[in-house]
Design a protein around this motif. Structure first.
Motif, short mmCIF file in Angstrom:
data_model
loop_
_atom_site.label_atom_id
_atom_site.label_comp_id
_atom_site.label_asym_id
_atom_site.label_seq_id
_atom_site.Cartn_x
_atom_site.Cartn_y
_atom_site.Cartn_z
N GLU A 96 0.84 -1.20 0.00
CA GLU A 96 0.00 0.00 0.00
C GLU A 96 0.87 1.25 0.00
O GLU A 96 0.57 2.23 -0.69
N TRP A 97 1.96 1.24 0.76
CA TRP A 97 2.89 2.36 0.77
C TRP A 97 3.48 2.56 -0.62
O TRP A 97 3.58 3.68 -1.12
N GLY A 98 3.87 1.46 -1.27
CA GLY A 98 4.42 1.54 -2.61
C GLY A 98 3.43 2.12 -3.61
O GLY A 98 3.78 2.94 -4.46
N GLU A 99 2.17 1.69 -3.51
CA GLU A 99 1.12 2.23 -4.39
C GLU A 99 0.97 3.74 -4.17
O GLU A 99 0.88 4.51 -5.13
N LYS A 100 0.96 4.16 -2.93
CA LYS A 100 0.76 5.57 -2.59
C LYS A 100 1.91 6.43 -3.11
O LYS A 100 1.70 7.57 -3.52
N HIS A 101 3.13 5.90 -3.09
CA HIS A 101 4.30 6.69 -3.44
C HIS A 101 4.95 6.29 -4.77
O HIS A 101 6.07 6.70 -5.07
N MET A 102 4.24 5.52 -5.59
CA MET A 102 4.81 5.01 -6.82
C MET A 102 5.31 6.12 -7.75
O MET A 102 6.42 6.04 -8.29
N LYS A 103 4.54 7.16 -7.95
CA LYS A 103 4.95 8.25 -8.85
C LYS A 103 6.20 8.94 -8.33
O LYS A 103 7.10 9.28 -9.11
N THR A 104 6.29 9.14 -7.03
CA THR A 104 7.48 9.76 -6.44
C THR A 104 8.70 8.87 -6.66
O THR A 104 9.78 9.35 -7.04
N ILE A 105 8.53 7.57 -6.45
CA ILE A 105 9.64 6.63 -6.62
C ILE A 105 10.07 6.56 -8.09
O ILE A 105 11.26 6.55 -8.39
N GLU A 106 9.09 6.55 -8.99
CA GLU A 106 9.41 6.49 -10.42
C GLU A 106 10.14 7.76 -10.89
O GLU A 106 10.92 7.70 -11.85
N ALA A 107 9.91 8.89 -10.23
CA ALA A 107 10.53 10.16 -10.61
C ALA A 107 11.98 10.27 -10.15
O ALA A 107 12.71 11.17 -10.59
N ILE A 108 12.42 9.38 -9.28
CA ILE A 108 13.80 9.42 -8.79
C ILE A 108 14.73 8.99 -9.92
O ILE A 108 14.53 7.92 -10.50
N PRO A 109 15.74 9.81 -10.25
CA PRO A 109 16.67 9.43 -11.34
C PRO A 109 17.39 8.13 -11.03
O PRO A 109 17.72 7.85 -9.87
N ALA A 110 17.67 7.37 -12.06
CA ALA A 110 18.41 6.12 -11.91
C ALA A 110 19.83 6.42 -11.41
O ALA A 110 20.43 7.41 -11.79
N ALA A 111 20.31 5.54 -10.55
CA ALA A 111 21.67 5.73 -9.99
C ALA A 111 22.73 5.29 -10.95
O ALA A 111 22.60 4.47 -11.77
#
Length: 111
Positions: A96-111
């Motif tokens: 549920e946390w992942g669903e809520k924050h998916m767009k934020t996580i996807e916006a993080i640049p690749a390392a």
């Protein structure tokens, strides 16, 4: 072989669930038993070899039950044990946390 000693509960949980695939396999089994081919289709991107390896590890930890039906053609089904179901239930808030924050996580640049 010496038994693993953990520093906290999260350490123990990560040891059992570690890796990319186990949580996805647990989720695929949440609503009942599945045959190997069904599991492979339910977990996109996993190779046959990796699925076999992960299922063996999960069986070793007591998360998954493997039931062989002696018939022609052979039939094998995988299902969650009570232990596996309890871990799956513990992962629901994380999902549920992942669903809520998916767009934020996807916006993080690749390392």
């Amino acid at each position: 072989m010496k038994k693993q000693s953990y520093s906290c509960g999260l350490d123990a949980a990560v040891d059992v669930i570690g890796g990319k695939w186990k949580a996805l396999i647990l989720w695929a089994l949440h609503d009942g038993s599945r045959r190997f081919g069904e599991l492979r289709r339910a977990v996109p991107g996993i190779s046959e070899k990796m699925l076999i390896l992960q299922l063996r590890e999960m069986e070793h930890y007591g998360l998954v039950r493997r039931e062989v039906y002696h018939q022609v053609p052979p039939k094998v089904e995988y299902s969650l044990t009570d232990f596996g179901q309890s871990l799956n239930a513990a992962l629901i808030p994380l999902g549920e946390w992942g669903e809520k924050h998916m767009k934020t996580i996807e916006a993080i640049p690749a390392a």
